[in-house]
Design a protein around this motif. Structure first.
Motif, PDB file in Angstrom:
ATOM      1  N   LEU B 236      18.523  90.342  -3.633  1.00 38.95           N
ATOM      2  CA  LEU B 236      19.059  89.453  -4.866  1.00 38.95           C
ATOM      3  C   LEU B 236      19.754  88.326  -4.218  1.00 38.95           C
ATOM      4  O   LEU B 236      20.633  88.410  -3.378  1.00 38.95           O
ATOM      5  CB  LEU B 236      19.823  90.368  -5.655  1.00 38.95           C
ATOM      6  CG  LEU B 236      19.212  91.708  -5.978  1.00 38.95           C
ATOM      7  CD1 LEU B 236      20.322  92.929  -6.412  1.00 38.95           C
ATOM      8  CD2 LEU B 236      18.315  91.475  -7.129  1.00 38.95           C
ATOM      9  N   LEU B 237      20.005  87.050  -5.020  1.00 35.71           N
ATOM     10  CA  LEU B 237      20.731  86.046  -4.799  1.00 35.71           C
ATOM     11  C   LEU B 237      21.507  85.515  -6.032  1.00 35.71           C
ATOM     12  O   LEU B 237      21.157  85.526  -7.181  1.00 35.71           O
ATOM     13  CB  LEU B 237      19.554  84.816  -4.499  1.00 35.71           C
ATOM     14  CG  LEU B 237      18.331  85.242  -3.610  1.00 35.71           C
ATOM     15  CD1 LEU B 237      17.754  83.637  -3.387  1.00 35.71           C
ATOM     16  CD2 LEU B 237      19.187  85.359  -2.130  1.00 35.71           C
ATOM     17  N   LEU B 238      22.797  85.381  -5.629  1.00 39.08           N
ATOM     18  CA  LEU B 238      23.843  84.610  -6.664  1.00 39.08           C
ATOM     19  C   LEU B 238      23.808  83.192  -5.999  1.00 39.08           C
ATOM     20  O   LEU B 238      24.141  82.949  -4.828  1.00 39.08           O
ATOM     21  CB  LEU B 238      25.015  85.228  -6.414  1.00 39.08           C
ATOM     22  CG  LEU B 238      25.399  86.536  -7.441  1.00 39.08           C
ATOM     23  CD1 LEU B 238      26.712  87.091  -7.177  1.00 39.08           C
ATOM     24  CD2 LEU B 238      25.212  85.941  -8.862  1.00 39.08           C
ATOM     25  N   ALA B 239      23.958  82.475  -7.147  1.00 43.08           N
ATOM     26  CA  ALA B 239      24.263  80.997  -6.580  1.00 43.08           C
ATOM     27  C   ALA B 239      25.003  80.400  -7.711  1.00 43.08           C
ATOM     28  O   ALA B 239      25.141  80.808  -8.928  1.00 43.08           O
ATOM     29  CB  ALA B 239      22.975  80.424  -6.067  1.00 43.08           C
ATOM     30  N   ASP B 240      25.396  79.054  -7.434  1.00 43.82           N
ATOM     31  CA  ASP B 240      26.150  78.124  -8.562  1.00 43.82           C
ATOM     32  C   ASP B 240      24.958  77.407  -9.431  1.00 43.82           C
ATOM     33  O   ASP B 240      25.330  76.551 -10.162  1.00 43.82           O
ATOM     34  CB  ASP B 240      27.043  77.437  -7.946  1.00 43.82           C
ATOM     35  CG  ASP B 240      26.424  76.288  -6.932  1.00 43.82           C
ATOM     36  OD1 ASP B 240      25.262  76.551  -6.612  1.00 43.82           O
ATOM     37  OD2 ASP B 240      27.258  75.456  -6.435  1.00 43.82           O
ATOM     38  N   ARG B 241      23.679  77.556  -8.957  1.00 44.37           N
ATOM     39  CA  ARG B 241      22.686  76.718  -9.584  1.00 44.37           C
ATOM     40  C   ARG B 241      21.292  77.565  -9.723  1.00 44.37           C
ATOM     41  O   ARG B 241      21.292  78.668  -9.134  1.00 44.37           O
ATOM     42  CB  ARG B 241      22.518  75.420  -8.774  1.00 44.37           C
ATOM     43  CG  ARG B 241      21.783  75.717  -7.433  1.00 44.37           C
ATOM     44  CD  ARG B 241      22.126  74.659  -6.714  1.00 44.37           C
ATOM     45  NE  ARG B 241      23.420  74.351  -6.206  1.00 44.37           N
ATOM     46  CZ  ARG B 241      23.940  73.499  -5.437  1.00 44.37           C
ATOM     47  NH1 ARG B 241      23.134  72.553  -4.822  1.00 44.37           N
ATOM     48  NH2 ARG B 241      25.287  73.348  -4.868  1.00 44.37           N
ATOM     49  N   PRO B 242      20.389  77.009 -10.691  1.00 45.41           N
ATOM     50  CA  PRO B 242      19.277  78.064 -10.873  1.00 45.41           C
ATOM     51  C   PRO B 242      18.551  77.999  -9.186  1.00 45.41           C
ATOM     52  O   PRO B 242      18.598  77.088  -8.498  1.00 45.41           O
ATOM     53  CB  PRO B 242      18.415  77.030 -11.612  1.00 45.41           C
ATOM     54  CG  PRO B 242      19.412  76.045 -12.564  1.00 45.41           C
ATOM     55  CD  PRO B 242      20.581  75.884 -11.482  1.00 45.41           C
ATOM     56  N   ALA B 243      17.754  78.881  -9.152  1.00 45.25           N
ATOM     57  CA  ALA B 243      17.240  79.418  -8.010  1.00 45.25           C
ATOM     58  C   ALA B 243      16.057  78.230  -7.598  1.00 45.25           C
ATOM     59  O   ALA B 243      15.934  77.838  -6.329  1.00 45.25           O
ATOM     60  CB  ALA B 243      16.422  80.386  -7.925  1.00 45.25           C
ATOM     61  N   THR B 244      15.480  77.208  -8.562  1.00 43.09           N
ATOM     62  CA  THR B 244      14.570  76.400  -8.248  1.00 43.09           C
ATOM     63  C   THR B 244      15.127  75.394  -7.605  1.00 43.09           C
ATOM     64  O   THR B 244      14.345  74.499  -6.995  1.00 43.09           O
ATOM     65  CB  THR B 244      13.888  76.078  -9.821  1.00 43.09           C
ATOM     66  OG1 THR B 244      14.996  75.730 -10.659  1.00 43.09           O
ATOM     67  CG2 THR B 244      12.882  76.895 -10.183  1.00 43.09           C
ATOM     68  N   GLU B 245      16.717  75.258  -7.581  1.00 42.23           N
ATOM     69  CA  GLU B 245      17.306  74.070  -6.971  1.00 42.23           C
ATOM     70  C   GLU B 245      17.720  74.381  -5.420  1.00 42.23           C
ATOM     71  O   GLU B 245      17.961  73.573  -4.876  1.00 42.23           O
ATOM     72  CB  GLU B 245      18.317  73.721  -7.937  1.00 42.23           C
ATOM     73  CG  GLU B 245      18.095  73.229  -9.140  1.00 42.23           C
ATOM     74  CD  GLU B 245      19.361  72.767  -9.886  1.00 42.23           C
ATOM     75  OE1 GLU B 245      20.414  72.477  -9.318  1.00 42.23           O
ATOM     76  OE2 GLU B 245      19.419  72.651 -10.975  1.00 42.23           O
ATOM     77  N   PHE B 246      17.053  75.769  -5.070  1.00 39.91           N
ATOM     78  CA  PHE B 246      17.467  75.853  -3.613  1.00 39.91           C
ATOM     79  C   PHE B 246      16.247  76.519  -2.971  1.00 39.91           C
ATOM     80  O   PHE B 246      16.236  77.433  -2.150  1.00 39.91           O
ATOM     81  CB  PHE B 246      18.511  76.591  -3.144  1.00 39.91           C
ATOM     82  CG  PHE B 246      19.022  78.075  -4.114  1.00 39.91           C
ATOM     83  CD1 PHE B 246      18.476  79.217  -3.559  1.00 39.91           C
ATOM     84  CD2 PHE B 246      19.613  78.013  -5.236  1.00 39.91           C
ATOM     85  CE1 PHE B 246      18.575  80.270  -4.310  1.00 39.91           C
ATOM     86  CE2 PHE B 246      19.806  79.202  -6.025  1.00 39.91           C
ATOM     87  CZ  PHE B 246      19.388  80.269  -5.383  1.00 39.91           C
ATOM     88  N   GLY B 247      15.095  75.990  -3.450  1.00 40.53           N
ATOM     89  CA  GLY B 247      13.723  76.285  -2.752  1.00 40.53           C
ATOM     90  C   GLY B 247      12.947  77.682  -3.153  1.00 40.53           C
ATOM     91  O   GLY B 247      12.054  77.806  -2.673  1.00 40.53           O
TER      92      GLY B 247
END
Lengths: 393, 320
Positions: B236-247
């Motif tokens: 699972l991934l948590l980020a500050d932006r939608p996943a499409t913006e980090f590949g």
């Protein structure tokens, strides 16, 4: 044959249609967002500080992980209360301990959020707890909501440094254990120990200071004071903090992290080290040259001692006025024939050149001037030297 | 001679069976056979510092070619977009700071899909989805068809093209030996100096991820990447932006394996597909034979052979 092919195609299409119908199955649709967030937000009072659901039970306490920036720092504390420097060495293994300039960070934090920037929990009374009081040294998979001590330290430091200067290398804070340049073999003081990028115990890009400052004063007899900054740093091996006390990052950096050229003002005065000197030590009518061992002491360092740090012979900067170590502190293998006595300004005569050092320098104590009468009974001999005087090399 | 009535009866029965089996297929949607206590990893990209220690730990654990840990301090490699390859099961990509967003370092590795397309595509069962989470690989079973590489929606599996004799498909196995047999976290998780990687039960990790989002709505994008995408992933991934913006490619919430498996399994469920096909074929063969020669169902074998020859000649005529 043609009809057969037709039937096959129809058959496959049918199967595909059936499959597509199944694909649209509602069991696979995304649940709509009704997260505990909405519930937690609706909750009032203190429960929501710790619990994420409205009805926590013993089985499911639904405890929240600690709020880093929540209002959990209580009690009245000032930045000056904290320690000047914290040595973080509980986990030292692969890397050496980290010298954390606590006071400096505290002052910097005071500009943005205060102690709570790092100390995200503090009880209303008593001391601010250290990180290790809550964060376990060993990483336990059972407690996924609280980072272990290593993770906690690293998050506090690196995440901020990354924002500040895009710095994430281990060596920025750590010295690798067993490293030749590391703590284990590093001299405690002196030019050899001096790392010009070491700002209050932490690495920093090299600061280029002006090598020599010349001040005009109102002193009538000697208005000019020359201060050789380069000598003090490069030769005498002083660290920045030895003189620049009380400076913070904000003295040079603005809060946005960009570098602003600024003069550091909080300087320890010259008198702190040179208190017993007379006025002329600093004040003169013109600028003074840089320190030269030959001019000031009559003993030239060239060629062999030029690269030896002052502290190797003199110890601490405050003891520079006479050597605290003897020649044999370093030259432990000196024996007859391996030392050219002429280097000291005295060329030994043929009678003396083959004598053991200790024959004249009793107990190899070179600080005491040898006495001829220890060997010679003739009263005329002490007037002579055991050789001829030559210029020092 | 088959009567019209007989033909209808036969084909009706065949079609009926087929319809029935298709209906069964329709009525039973894909149910995950996975263990509720299955493991997973949560990457919090907002915590990641891009130190690449995970890359080193991974290479060390999986005996991949690697230098000392110091060599991984080299940040220059982060300037290029990288993908996991045969010599690195995981890589960190850096997304530089922009006016709106801070710098983001994103660790890339196999996501260990809940319903993996690679496992579905593997025709020999070399790739396997453990009921406990990890997608594992057995080089002994692998025939090197590389269907898995095409099937993977995240383009993760790599191939040892340089190895001429015993090439393997190379991908992260979530350190299955450590995680499943010894109960230890994967090497990368253990190495991470800032605990940007958390190892534990997937359901627990999801809970933690949502807690973090709830507590810091400003810090996180409100979706946990991998909760639903391609039917959910163990990583699972948590980020500050939608996943499409980090590949991460834009993907549906359903595993690509569901469509293909439904078609494949639907056709062959209860042997209905072949049954239907061969049933129809036999009917057609008989009826066409009857049409041409006016013969009944119960002909002698000799006559059958004769017919066969005739048909073959017919076929040649067609081609001519």
């Amino acid at each position: 044959m043609r009809s057969l092919r037709g039937v096959l195609i129809v058959l496959l299409c049918l199967a595909a249609a059936a499959a597509t119908a199944q694909v649209a199955d509602p069991a696979h649709k995304t649940p709509t967002a009704s997260r505990p967030a909405a519930k937690a937000a609706a909750m009032q009072g203190e429960c929501a500080n710790c619990h994420s659901c409205t009805s926590p039970s013993h089985e499911n306490p639904c405890l929240q992980s600690c709020r880093r920036h929540g209002a959990q720092f209580q009690g009245k504390h000032t930045t000056d209360e904290g320690p000047e420097i914290v040595i973080i060495d509980q986990l030292a293994e692969l890397y050496g301990p980290v010298v954390f300039a606590h006071q400096l960070h505290a002052r910097m934090s005071a500009m943005t959020g205060g102690c709570t920037n790092c100390h995200h929990y503090s009880p209303p009374t008593g001391k601010v707890p250290a990180c290790r009081e809550c964060h376990e040294p060993k990483r336990e998979t059972a407690n996924l909501r609280q980072p272990a001590l290593k993770g906690a330290y690293h998050r506090q430091c690196i995440n901020c440094h990354l924002d500040w200067s895009h710095e994430n290398a281990c060596g920025f804070c750590h010295i690798q254990a067993g490293d030749k340049t590391g703590t284990t073999e590093k001299p405690k003081s002196g030019a050899g120990s001096h790392d010009p990028t070491d700002i209050v115990g932490a690495r920093h890009p090299l600061i280029k200071a002006t090598p020599t400052y010349t001040y005009q004063t109102s002193e009538p007899t000697g208005p000019v004071v020359t201060f050789h900054h380069e000598d003090h740093v490069e030769q005498f091996g002083l660290s920045c903090v030895d003189c620049h006390r009380g400076d913070t990052c904000s003295s040079c950096h603005d809060t946005g992290g960009t570098r602003v050229k600024k003069r550091l003002d909080h300087v320890t005065t010259c008198g702190a080290c040179h208190a017993e000197r007379d006025c002329a030590f600093c004040h003169s009518s013109g600028s003074k040259p840089q320190f030269d061992h030959r001019v000031s002491t009559g003993w030239a360092l060239e060629p062999f001692h030029k690269h030896v740090a002052c502290a190797t012979c003199h110890g601490k900067p405050e003891d520079f006025r006479k050597p605290s170590n003897t020649c044999t502190s370093c030259h432990i293998h000196w024996e007859v024939g391996s030392f050219d006595h002429a280097a000291t300004g005295l060329k030994l005569s043929e009678n003396h050149i083959d004598l053991e050092c200790a024959s004249c320098h009793l107990e190899m104590n070179f600080a005491v001037k040898p006495s001829c009468t220890d060997c010679h009974d003739e009263p005329m001999l002490p007037g002579k030297l055991p050789g001829t005087k030559v210029p020092r090399r | 001679m088959v009567t019209r009535r007989e033909f209808l009866k036969f084909s009706g029965a065949t079609a009926g069976t087929a319809a029935l089996t298709s209906a069964t297929a329709l009525a039973s949607p894909y149910v995950s056979p996975l263990d509720p206590a299955r493991i997973g990893v949560l990457t919090d990209l907002t915590v990641c510092i891009g130190c690449r220690s995970c890359e080193w730990a991974c290479a060390e654990e999986n005996k991949l070619p690697h230098g000392t840990l110091d060599t991984y301090n080299d940040q220059a490699v982060l300037e290029k977009r990288r993908r996991p390859d045969a010599e690195a099961f995981t890589v960190v990509n850096r997304y530089a700071e922009t006016a709106e967003r801070p710098q983001l370092d994103a660790k890339v590795q196999c996501m260990h899909c809940e319903h993996p397309a690679c496992v579905s595509a593997c025709i020999v069962g070399a790739l396997e989805k453990s009921l406990m989470g990890p997608v594992t690989y057995d080089a002994w079973k692998c025939i090197g068809c590389r269907y898995c590489m095409i099937a993977c929606p995240f383009q993760i599996p790599a191939y040892e093209y340089e190895n001429a004799l015993t090439p393997r498909v190379m991908k992260c196995t979530m350190c299955a030996e450590r995680t499943l047999e010894q109960g230890r976290p994967p090497a990368c998780v253990e190495m991470c100096p800032v605990e940007a990687l958390l190892f534990g039960r997937r359901d627990e990790l999801l809970k933690i991820a949502h807690e973090r989002i709830d507590q810091n709505p400003d810090r996180y994008h409100p979706e946990v990447q991998g909760e639903h995408t391609v039917g959910g992933t163990s990583w699972l991934l948590l980020a500050d932006r939608p996943a499409t913006e980090f590949g991460i490619p834009k993907l549906a919430n359903e595993s690509p394996a569901v469509l293909t498996e439904t078609i494949q399994h639907g056709i062959f469920r209860g042997f209905s597909g072949p049954l239907m096909l061969f049933g129809l074929l036999s009917v057609l063969m008989k009826s066409s034979t009857d049409k041409r020669h006016g013969k009944g169902w119960d002909e002698s074998e000799d006559q059958e052979d004769q017919n066969q020859d005739n048909r073959n000649h017919d076929g040649e005529d067609h081609h001519g």
